[in-house]
Motif scaffolding. Structure first.
Motif, PDB file in Angstrom:
ATOM      1  N   ARG A  17      16.655  27.084  -8.252  1.00  0.00           N
ATOM      2  CA  ARG A  17      17.365  26.838  -6.985  1.00  0.00           C
ATOM      3  C   ARG A  17      16.934  27.857  -5.945  1.00  0.00           C
ATOM      4  NH1 ARG A  17      23.526  26.227  -7.604  1.00  0.00           N
ATOM      5  NH2 ARG A  17      22.764  24.331  -8.602  1.00  0.00           N
ATOM      6  N   VAL A  18      16.736  27.371  -4.724  1.00  0.00           N
ATOM      7  CA  VAL A  18      16.398  28.237  -3.598  1.00  0.00           C
ATOM      8  C   VAL A  18      17.550  28.157  -2.608  1.00  0.00           C
ATOM      9  CG1 VAL A  18      14.794  28.616  -1.691  1.00  0.00           C
ATOM     10  CG2 VAL A  18      13.928  27.770  -3.885  1.00  0.00           C
ATOM     11  N   VAL A  19      18.097  29.304  -2.233  1.00  0.00           N
ATOM     12  CA  VAL A  19      19.170  29.330  -1.239  1.00  0.00           C
ATOM     13  C   VAL A  19      18.625  29.965   0.041  1.00  0.00           C
ATOM     14  CG1 VAL A  19      21.401  30.352  -0.653  1.00  0.00           C
ATOM     15  CG2 VAL A  19      21.051  29.305  -2.896  1.00  0.00           C
ATOM     16  N   LEU A  20      18.852  29.269   1.147  1.00  0.00           N
ATOM     17  CA  LEU A  20      18.369  29.756   2.435  1.00  0.00           C
ATOM     18  C   LEU A  20      19.545  30.259   3.276  1.00  0.00           C
ATOM     19  CD1 LEU A  20      15.825  26.964   3.496  1.00  0.00           C
ATOM     20  CD2 LEU A  20      15.399  28.999   2.133  1.00  0.00           C
ATOM     21  N   GLY A  21      19.417  31.483   3.776  1.00  0.00           N
ATOM     22  CA  GLY A  21      20.391  32.031   4.713  1.00  0.00           C
ATOM     23  C   GLY A  21      19.716  32.285   6.057  1.00  0.00           C
ATOM     24  N   GLY A  22      20.441  32.902   6.982  1.00  0.00           N
ATOM     25  CA  GLY A  22      19.897  33.164   8.313  1.00  0.00           C
ATOM     26  C   GLY A  22      20.106  31.967   9.227  1.00  0.00           C
ATOM     27  N   HIS A  77       5.400  19.253 -12.010  1.00  0.00           N
ATOM     28  CA  HIS A  77       6.478  20.180 -11.632  1.00  0.00           C
ATOM     29  C   HIS A  77       7.334  19.578 -10.521  1.00  0.00           C
ATOM     30  CE1 HIS A  77       5.215  23.413 -14.229  1.00  0.00           C
ATOM     31  NE2 HIS A  77       3.998  22.961 -14.011  1.00  0.00           N
ATOM     32  N   GLU A  78       8.598  19.998 -10.505  1.00  0.00           N
ATOM     33  CA  GLU A  78       9.549  19.406  -9.572  1.00  0.00           C
ATOM     34  C   GLU A  78       9.906  20.360  -8.443  1.00  0.00           C
ATOM     35  OE1 GLU A  78      13.043  18.194 -11.674  1.00  0.00           O
ATOM     36  OE2 GLU A  78      11.849  17.104 -13.168  1.00  0.00           O
ATOM     37  N   VAL A  79      10.224  19.782  -7.313  1.00  0.00           N
ATOM     38  CA  VAL A  79      10.761  20.565  -6.199  1.00  0.00           C
ATOM     39  C   VAL A  79      12.122  21.115  -6.641  1.00  0.00           C
ATOM     40  CG1 VAL A  79      11.559  20.414  -3.802  1.00  0.00           C
ATOM     41  CG2 VAL A  79       9.556  19.087  -4.540  1.00  0.00           C
ATOM     42  N   PRO A  80      12.393  22.395  -6.384  1.00  0.00           N
ATOM     43  CA  PRO A  80      13.690  22.956  -6.818  1.00  0.00           C
ATOM     44  C   PRO A  80      14.837  22.444  -5.946  1.00  0.00           C
ATOM     45  CG  PRO A  80      12.526  24.539  -5.453  1.00  0.00           C
ATOM     46  CD  PRO A  80      11.584  23.371  -5.638  1.00  0.00           C
ATOM     47  N   ASP A  81      16.054  22.713  -6.386  1.00  0.00           N
ATOM     48  CA  ASP A  81      17.219  22.529  -5.503  1.00  0.00           C
ATOM     49  C   ASP A  81      17.025  23.445  -4.301  1.00  0.00           C
ATOM     50  OD1 ASP A  81      18.613  20.960  -7.223  1.00  0.00           O
ATOM     51  OD2 ASP A  81      19.971  22.547  -7.918  1.00  0.00           O
ATOM     52  N   ILE A  82      17.308  22.955  -3.126  1.00  0.00           N
ATOM     53  CA  ILE A  82      17.255  23.816  -1.937  1.00  0.00           C
ATOM     54  C   ILE A  82      18.592  23.668  -1.224  1.00  0.00           C
ATOM     55  CG2 ILE A  82      16.045  24.336   0.224  1.00  0.00           C
ATOM     56  CD1 ILE A  82      13.569  22.932  -0.989  1.00  0.00           C
ATOM     57  N   ALA A  83      19.286  24.770  -1.067  1.00  0.00           N
ATOM     58  CA  ALA A  83      20.639  24.702  -0.499  1.00  0.00           C
ATOM     59  C   ALA A  83      20.826  25.803   0.533  1.00  0.00           C
ATOM     60  CB  ALA A  83      21.675  24.867  -1.613  1.00  0.00           C
ATOM     61  N   ALA A  84      21.744  25.584   1.461  1.00  0.00           N
ATOM     62  CA  ALA A  84      22.082  26.626   2.433  1.00  0.00           C
ATOM     63  C   ALA A  84      23.015  27.642   1.772  1.00  0.00           C
ATOM     64  CB  ALA A  84      22.746  26.012   3.657  1.00  0.00           C
ATOM     65  N   SER A  85      22.974  28.867   2.274  1.00  0.00           N
ATOM     66  CA  SER A  85      23.847  29.930   1.788  1.00  0.00           C
ATOM     67  C   SER A  85      25.309  29.484   1.845  1.00  0.00           C
ATOM     68  CB  SER A  85      23.653  31.158   2.697  1.00  0.00           C
ATOM     69  OG  SER A  85      24.752  32.025   2.592  1.00  0.00           O
ATOM     70  N   ARG A  86      26.079  29.810   0.827  1.00  0.00           N
ATOM     71  CA  ARG A  86      27.504  29.482   0.836  1.00  0.00           C
ATOM     72  C   ARG A  86      28.320  30.632   1.435  1.00  0.00           C
ATOM     73  NH1 ARG A  86      29.501  27.683  -4.800  1.00  0.00           N
ATOM     74  NH2 ARG A  86      27.934  26.095  -4.418  1.00  0.00           N
ATOM     75  N   LEU A  87      27.872  31.848   1.181  1.00  0.00           N
ATOM     76  CA  LEU A  87      28.640  33.018   1.637  1.00  0.00           C
ATOM     77  C   LEU A  87      28.328  33.401   3.085  1.00  0.00           C
ATOM     78  CD1 LEU A  87      28.207  35.243  -1.538  1.00  0.00           C
ATOM     79  CD2 LEU A  87      30.096  33.710  -1.000  1.00  0.00           C
ATOM     80  N   ALA A 110      26.067  30.364  -3.790  1.00  0.00           N
ATOM     81  CA  ALA A 110      25.310  29.143  -4.098  1.00  0.00           C
ATOM     82  C   ALA A 110      24.323  29.312  -5.258  1.00  0.00           C
ATOM     83  CB  ALA A 110      24.574  28.674  -2.846  1.00  0.00           C
ATOM     84  N   GLY A 111      24.163  30.541  -5.770  1.00  0.00           N
ATOM     85  CA  GLY A 111      23.228  30.749  -6.870  1.00  0.00           C
ATOM     86  C   GLY A 111      23.918  31.037  -8.193  1.00  0.00           C
ATOM     87  N   ARG A 112      25.237  30.865  -8.192  1.00  0.00           N
ATOM     88  CA  ARG A 112      26.039  31.221  -9.361  1.00  0.00           C
ATOM     89  C   ARG A 112      25.574  30.489 -10.616  1.00  0.00           C
ATOM     90  NH1 ARG A 112      32.465  31.975  -8.443  1.00  0.00           N
ATOM     91  NH2 ARG A 112      32.880  32.945 -10.451  1.00  0.00           N
ATOM     92  N   GLY A 113      25.356  31.265 -11.692  1.00  0.00           N
ATOM     93  CA  GLY A 113      24.995  30.668 -12.977  1.00  0.00           C
ATOM     94  C   GLY A 113      23.535  30.236 -13.094  1.00  0.00           C
ATOM     95  N   ILE A 114      22.708  30.517 -12.077  1.00  0.00           N
ATOM     96  CA  ILE A 114      21.304  30.089 -12.097  1.00  0.00           C
ATOM     97  C   ILE A 114      20.441  31.271 -12.561  1.00  0.00           C
ATOM     98  CG2 ILE A 114      19.402  29.156 -10.729  1.00  0.00           C
ATOM     99  CD1 ILE A 114      21.706  27.224 -10.847  1.00  0.00           C
TER     100      ILE A 114
END
Ligand SMILES: [Zn+2]
Length: 321
Positions: A255-260, A285-295, A122-126
């Motif tokens: 982008r922030v990716v959350l796992g667990g 300032h803007e809130v970043p993208d927040i996404a769940a872990s893809r892997l 989910a963090g590819r290219g960031i």
């Protein structure tokens, strides 16, 4: 040789997972086993050796190991793993090399998960990327300007132990007030047990069915519309947002990716998290993208392989000592 397959190892408190991975991040073969906790360090290293033998390919060049604790990367030494007894001053990299003939490199477990998500998930290219695992504790790792931040002695990223409140239960580190002590899956489960006692007629209490409530049970009850569970996730969202605002001001990820485990409830909390962050971020300032872990569970395995590949390239580039 550097583009051959790599072995990634995810050493957890309960599960040991080993995979052979190619340079494109494809898992060629994988094995897992419950960690032989009773057998101790020797038994677990023996398990690693057997699982490496099971998955290795003729072109396998290196092993990367995600370590859930403190280690010395230069000497390949595990210094301490809080979740596993006896792992103090263990020359793990040398043991693996002697037993398998493959060089091994150690890296922090949250950092390898971040590397996996950054390279293949989910963090590819960031270029400015944060990975946070919200489970038993809170672990983190940050990529700033396309570089993983390690800091002095590798401590950078341990945001679970940044102080966020004056009052909390005692954290796993022994102190009070840490982000982890109020926002981890452990903290959510603790709040859920109290809520079950206070609301014995709730859907949450029914879902727990007499067993201690967990974050997973809270998420399930919330999806069924239980107001007690939804309120617990509201509090969880507020604590997550409080820490994420600090993360944003410190590292400014795009982008922030959350796992667990707690990230399974991200869709139920995201609106509250974003609203709370927006109120606290500096103007403009803007809130970043927040996404769940893809892997998901494979992030650590893939990231350990990424780290091993990197290390091989670094070693090949360095002048021979
Ligand atoms: Zn702490």
């Amino acid at each position: 040789m550097a583009d051959g397959s790599t072995i990634g190892i995810d050493l957890g408190g309960t599960q040991l997972r080993v995979a052979a991975i190619d340079a494109a991040g494809r898992i060629l073969d994988r094995r897992a086993a419950p960690v032989d906790r009773a057998g101790g360090v020797r038994a677990v290293i023996g398990q690693m050796e057997a699982l490496i033998a099971a998955v290795r390919r003729p072109d396998t060049a290196v092993v990367g190991i995600g370590v859930p604790g403190a280690f010395d990367p230069g000497r390949g030494l595990v210094l301490d793993i809080p979740a596993l007894a006896g792992w103090t001053a263990i020359p793990l990299a040398a043991e693996i090399e002697v037993r398998t003939g493959l060089p091994a490199v150690l890296e922090n477990d949250a950092k390898v998960a971040a590397l996996g998500e950054w390279r293949f998930g989910a963090g590819r290219g960031i270029a400015d990327f944060a990975y946070l695992t919200i489970s038993t504790g809170i672990g983190g790792a940050f990529v700033v300007g396309n570089r993983l931040v390690r800091g002095y002695r590798g401590l950078a990223g341990e945001v679970g132990h940044t102080r966020i409140t004056d009052r909390s239960a005692t954290c796993s580190c022994g102190h009070e007030g840490c982000w982890e002590a109020v926002a981890s899956g452990t903290a959510l489960a603790r709040a859920a047990r109290t809520a079950v006692e206070r609301h014995p007629a709730s859907q949450l209490a029914a879902s727990a069915a007499g067993a201690p409530a967990t974050g997973e049970i809270v998420t399930r009850a919330a999806r069924e519309g239980c107001p007690v569970a939804l309120s617990l996730l509201g509090e969880e969202a507020a604590w997550l947002a409080a820490g994420l605002v600090n993360v944003q001001h410190a590292f400014a990820p795009e982008r922030v990716v959350l796992g667990g485990g707690v990230s399974n409830a991200l869709d139920l909390m995201l609106g509250d998290i974003r609203a709370a962050m927006r109120r606290r971020l500096l103007p403009g300032h803007e809130v970043p993208d927040i996404a769940a872990s893809r892997l998901r569970d494979d992030a650590g395995l893939l990231g350990a392989a990424v780290r091993a590949q990197e290390w091989l390239h670094e070693t090949e580039r360095s002048p021979v000592a």
